[in-house]
Motif scaffolding. Structure first.
Motif, mmCIF file in Angstrom:
data_model
loop_
_atom_site.group_PDB
_atom_site.id
_atom_site.type_symbol
_atom_site.label_atom_id
_atom_site.label_comp_id
_atom_site.label_asym_id
_atom_site.label_seq_id
_atom_site.Cartn_x
_atom_site.Cartn_y
_atom_site.Cartn_z
ATOM 1 N N PHE A 134 34.115 46.408 43.473
ATOM 2 C CA PHE A 134 33.320 45.761 42.420
ATOM 3 C C PHE A 134 34.173 44.758 41.663
ATOM 4 C CE2 PHE A 134 31.816 45.473 38.050
ATOM 5 C CZ PHE A 134 30.471 45.231 38.213
ATOM 6 N N ASN A 174 30.599 37.680 35.591
ATOM 7 C CA ASN A 174 30.667 38.594 36.711
ATOM 8 C C ASN A 174 30.219 37.881 37.986
ATOM 9 O OD1 ASN A 174 30.123 40.613 38.585
ATOM 10 N ND2 ASN A 174 29.838 42.094 36.948
ATOM 11 N N GLY A 175 31.173 37.622 38.885
ATOM 12 C CA GLY A 175 30.877 36.868 40.092
ATOM 13 C C GLY A 175 29.927 37.585 41.033
ATOM 14 N N LEU A 176 29.959 38.914 40.990
ATOM 15 C CA LEU A 176 29.108 39.691 41.897
ATOM 16 C C LEU A 176 27.630 39.480 41.582
ATOM 17 C CD1 LEU A 176 29.591 41.693 44.196
ATOM 18 C CD2 LEU A 176 29.324 43.533 42.569
ATOM 19 N N PHE A 234 35.063 41.578 43.887
ATOM 20 C CA PHE A 234 34.043 40.557 44.082
ATOM 21 C C PHE A 234 33.520 39.995 42.765
ATOM 22 C CE2 PHE A 234 33.830 42.547 48.273
ATOM 23 C CZ PHE A 234 33.968 41.404 49.036
ATOM 24 N N SER A 235 33.614 40.785 41.673
ATOM 25 C CA SER A 235 33.110 40.290 40.399
ATOM 26 C C SER A 235 34.099 39.348 39.726
ATOM 27 C CB SER A 235 32.831 41.451 39.449
ATOM 28 O OG SER A 235 31.817 42.244 39.947
ATOM 29 N N TYR A 236 35.341 39.739 39.723
ATOM 30 C CA TYR A 236 36.354 38.974 38.988
ATOM 31 C C TYR A 236 37.503 38.628 39.919
ATOM 32 C CZ TYR A 236 33.672 41.387 35.422
ATOM 33 O OH TYR A 236 32.651 41.902 34.686
ATOM 34 N N PRO A 237 37.228 37.803 40.942
ATOM 35 C CA PRO A 237 38.276 37.554 41.950
ATOM 36 C C PRO A 237 39.553 36.980 41.362
ATOM 37 C CG PRO A 237 36.393 36.073 42.228
ATOM 38 C CD PRO A 237 35.999 37.091 41.230
ATOM 39 N N TRP A 272 38.910 46.068 29.831
ATOM 40 C CA TRP A 272 37.446 46.171 29.746
ATOM 41 C C TRP A 272 36.820 46.032 31.128
ATOM 42 C CZ3 TRP A 272 34.143 42.322 31.307
ATOM 43 C CH2 TRP A 272 34.673 41.049 31.471
ATOM 44 N N MET A 273 37.460 45.260 32.031
ATOM 45 C CA MET A 273 36.923 45.142 33.390
ATOM 46 C C MET A 273 37.010 46.480 34.106
ATOM 47 S SD MET A 273 38.339 41.552 34.777
ATOM 48 C CE MET A 273 37.943 40.034 33.950
ATOM 49 N N MET A 328 23.667 42.096 44.323
ATOM 50 C CA MET A 328 23.411 42.523 42.958
ATOM 51 C C MET A 328 21.925 42.427 42.632
ATOM 52 S SD MET A 328 25.612 43.888 41.294
ATOM 53 C CE MET A 328 25.686 44.646 39.699
ATOM 54 N N GLY A 379 38.591 36.728 26.240
ATOM 55 C CA GLY A 379 38.927 37.332 27.525
ATOM 56 C C GLY A 379 37.732 37.720 28.363
ATOM 57 N N TYR A 380 36.521 37.383 27.904
ATOM 58 C CA TYR A 380 35.344 37.712 28.695
ATOM 59 C C TYR A 380 35.265 36.796 29.915
ATOM 60 C CZ TYR A 380 30.485 38.372 29.989
ATOM 61 O OH TYR A 380 29.341 38.629 30.680
ATOM 62 N N VAL A 381 34.897 37.363 31.048
ATOM 63 C CA VAL A 381 34.770 36.582 32.270
ATOM 64 C C VAL A 381 33.403 36.875 32.878
ATOM 65 C CG1 VAL A 381 35.753 36.106 34.534
ATOM 66 C CG2 VAL A 381 37.239 36.815 32.676
ATOM 67 N N LYS A 412 41.034 37.780 38.715
ATOM 68 C CA LYS A 412 41.883 38.796 38.099
ATOM 69 C C LYS A 412 42.337 39.850 39.109
ATOM 70 C CE LYS A 412 41.437 37.268 33.921
ATOM 71 N NZ LYS A 412 42.564 36.713 33.208
ATOM 72 N N MET A 415 25.882 36.960 43.656
ATOM 73 C CA MET A 415 25.679 37.281 45.071
ATOM 74 C C MET A 415 24.412 38.128 45.257
ATOM 75 S SD MET A 415 29.460 38.269 46.298
ATOM 76 C CE MET A 415 30.898 37.556 45.545
ATOM 77 N N PRO A 425 42.313 43.077 33.052
ATOM 78 C CA PRO A 425 42.005 43.488 31.680
ATOM 79 C C PRO A 425 41.327 44.852 31.662
ATOM 80 C CG PRO A 425 41.252 41.263 32.100
ATOM 81 C CD PRO A 425 41.683 41.816 33.412
#
Lengths: 403, 199
Positions: A183, B169-171, A186-189, A149-150, B177, B165-167, A191, B174, A147
């Motif tokens: 980034f 943040n997996g980082l 690791f943040s949005y694996p 915005w990511m 961060m 569509g917001y997801v 996607k 960890m 997406p």
């Protein structure tokens, strides 16, 4: 040309000190030097300048990325029409890919340049031009399913935390474009990896078709397939509709993958241009490929599964290996700078990329991690190369004086 | 004494002590808060005890004496958490035990309690503990909000955002961060307190 120059000259007083818009002085300065080579000369010592300043260098890199971008657009459309089973003509395919890819380029440039402009205003410095290249590389190394915005968040993150914090262009330790990708990874694996992000199944303004795929569709990249098939007897890599993938197709890049990284041919066109103009170091490129071949050959000799038996020329063509070798490992800011150091640096980039790829199925794209890792070690390599040179010369001097 | 360590002499962002636990327990707000309060209690009472004993402790073995006092207090706190907040105790796991090795404790005992009266030492311990807690809570706030969309375990980011569509943040979950968030806090803090900026 002349009218443009006159226009700029007319606008100059407004932006100079004391003028109405003096706060935006660096923005004007940035555009002026982008359009015309500045006439300033160095004020201390004796220097010889040619007309190639860093804005011109950056422009060459962007120019070198154009073949990969154009092919990426075509391939995005090609994969899409292949997946939905429609035989569209060349122009429609390209046009659709254009519609799909352009938003990424625009978002990446808007966010990155916006932050650079603001940072330059705050610091009261000239606008630095480093993002011209990063902004073009970022869309090329992303899967088409991310997406927008990511992309914006990740670009903002890496421009601020990887570049501006360390002092802006030329001071960053890590490659900015790759940090953006890492980034996101690791943040949005979900996607950034997996089987559903590499082929776009959306329609843009009525072109293309949404979510209807023909039978036998698989969105996995060849590297993703290799991980799954590792335990089988031999790898059977296929394209998105399940037909076996030939080496020629891998070389041309007609397979799913990040937008600009699939085609070795297009990357080589741009990469050779860079080497020819002296922007990229041929030593790094050659040693990256050598390192990859070396590691792949070792794997071939001691292969215990099908993935390890993959020959090195296929490794070269799959994933981001070629793109990383030509455009990312050669980044003059983050690579090793001593001539001997370049060989060591490049060799380890290639070696580690294959090692990560084959040994760690969670990270199918080893190139990203290996380049970032070697970015960290580049200065250490340089330090030891210089030290050993000093020692060698000191020894020589000792021997001479002893005589 | 009580206010100074919360901002100007903050143990985490100015003295840069206790960073490891700040990275480890701040993925969610609840464990971060409990961890911060545990450290506050331990450092306050350890300060008082060492301050009372300060004239009888032989200088050569003072570290061992300090360790014994701290270890005893930490075990009391751990047993207390185990009894009354079992879930949080499970989340914090070894990090409660590792309070013993937290640099803030040894730093305060060495630098303050050994040379000051019990009441002053008590205030100093509370202040430092609260300064540590404050930073932990700020870090955990951002990490939990952006990483899981929750605060104290309650979802705060509305469902409609996720549907748009917001997801998460997996980082953010960890540890790296947390380091970056600490960096941001230091950044903001130094730009407010200009006298702390290094040349």
């Amino acid at each position: 040309m002349k009218s443009l120059r006159n226009l700029l000259d007319k606008m100059k007083p407004t932006f100079s000190e004391g003028g109405k818009l003096s706060k935006l002085g660096s923005v004007f300065e940035g555009f002026e030097t982008f359009l015309f080579v500045p006439h300033t000369t160095s004020k201390s010592g004796t220097h010889i300048h040619d007309c190639v300043d860093s804005k011109r260098t950056m422009f060459w890199v962007v120019l070198a990325l154009i073949p990969a971008l154009l092919f990426g657009m075509f391939n995005t459309g090609y994969q899409h029409y292949l997946a939905i089973g429609v035989d569209a003509g060349f122009f429609q395919t390209f046009f659709w890919g254009c519609l799909a890819v352009l938003p990424y380029v625009i978002v990446s440039y808007l966010v990155g340049l916006g932050i650079e402009f603001i940072a330059a205003q705050i610091k009261g410095e000239e606008i630095q031009e480093g993002f011209l290249v990063s902004g073009m590389i970022i869309p090329l190394i992303l899967p088409i399913g991310v997406p927008l915005w990511m992309v914006a968040v990740a670009t903002a993150f890496s421009v601020i935390f990887v570049k501006e914090i360390f002092g802006g262009t030329g001071f960053n330790v890590l490659n900015v474009a790759l940090s953006t990708r890492v980034f996101l990874f690791f943040s949005y694996p979900t996607k950034m990896s997996g089987d559903s992000v590499w082929v776009s199944l959306k329609d843009y303004f009525g072109f293309g078709q949404a979510q209807v795929t023909i039978n036998g569709f698989t969105g996995a990249t060849p590297l993703g397939q290799a991980v799954v098939q590792a335990s089988s007897d031999s790898l059977a890599l296929t394209n998105v509709v399940g037909e076996p993938l030939t080496f020629w197709q891998m070389f041309l890049g007609l397979m799913p993958g990040s937008i600009g990284e699939t085609s070795v041919l297009a990357i080589m066109l741009g990469g050779l241009f860079l080497i020819f103009t002296g922007v990229a170091s041929w030593k790094i490129v050659v040693s990256v490929f050598a390192g990859g071949a070396f590691m792949a050959t070792i794997f071939n000799i001691f292969a215990v599964d099908a993935y390890q038996a993959m020959p090195f020329w296929e490794h070269w063509c799959l994933g981001g290996f070629a793109f990383g070798a030509f455009f990312m490992a050669t980044d003059p800011v983050t690579a090793a700078r001593t001539e001997c150091g370049k060989w060591i640096y490049g060799f380890f980039v290639g070696l580690l990329a294959i090692l990560f790829r084959v040994f760690n199925p969670a990270y199918p794209e080893g190139m990203m991690l290996s380049i970032l890792l070697m970015n960290l070690f580049a200065k250490v390599i340089d330090y030891y190369v210089i030290q050993s040179n000093i020692n060698k010369r000191a020894k020589r001097a000792m021997v001479k004086s002893a005589k | 004494m009580l206010v100074n360590p919360i901002s100007k002499n903050n143990p985490v962002i100015v003295l840069v002590l206790g960073i490891c636990s700040a990275l480890a327990v701040t993925a969610q707000l609840k464990p971060a808060l409990v961890m911060g309060l545990s450290v506050t209690v331990v450092v306050a009472f350890a300060n008082v005890i060492i301050s009372l004993l300060r004239n009888t402790i032989p200088a050569r073995i003072r570290i061992i004496v300090q360790l014994v006092v701290v270890a005893a207090l930490v075990i009391i706190v751990e047993q207390f958490l185990k009894a009354y907040a079992y879930e949080v105790w499970g989340q914090l796991s070894v990090y409660i035990g590792l309070i013993i090795t937290n640099c803030i404790l040894m730093g305060r005992l060495e630098a303050f309690a050994l040379g000051n009266r019990p009441f002053d030492s008590f205030l100093d311990g509370i202040g430092n503990g609260l300064g540590y807690t404050l930073i932990l809570v700020i870090i955990a706030f951002f990490r939990e909000l952006l990483g899981s969309g929750k605060l104290f375990g309650f979802q705060v980011i509305p469902d409609c955002l996720y549907e748009a569509g917001y997801v998460n943040n997996g980082l953010m979950i960890m540890p790296p961060m947390a380091l970056i968030v600490v960096g941001c806090i230091i950044w903001v803090h130094r730009s407010i307190n200009k006298d702390l900026q290094e040349k």
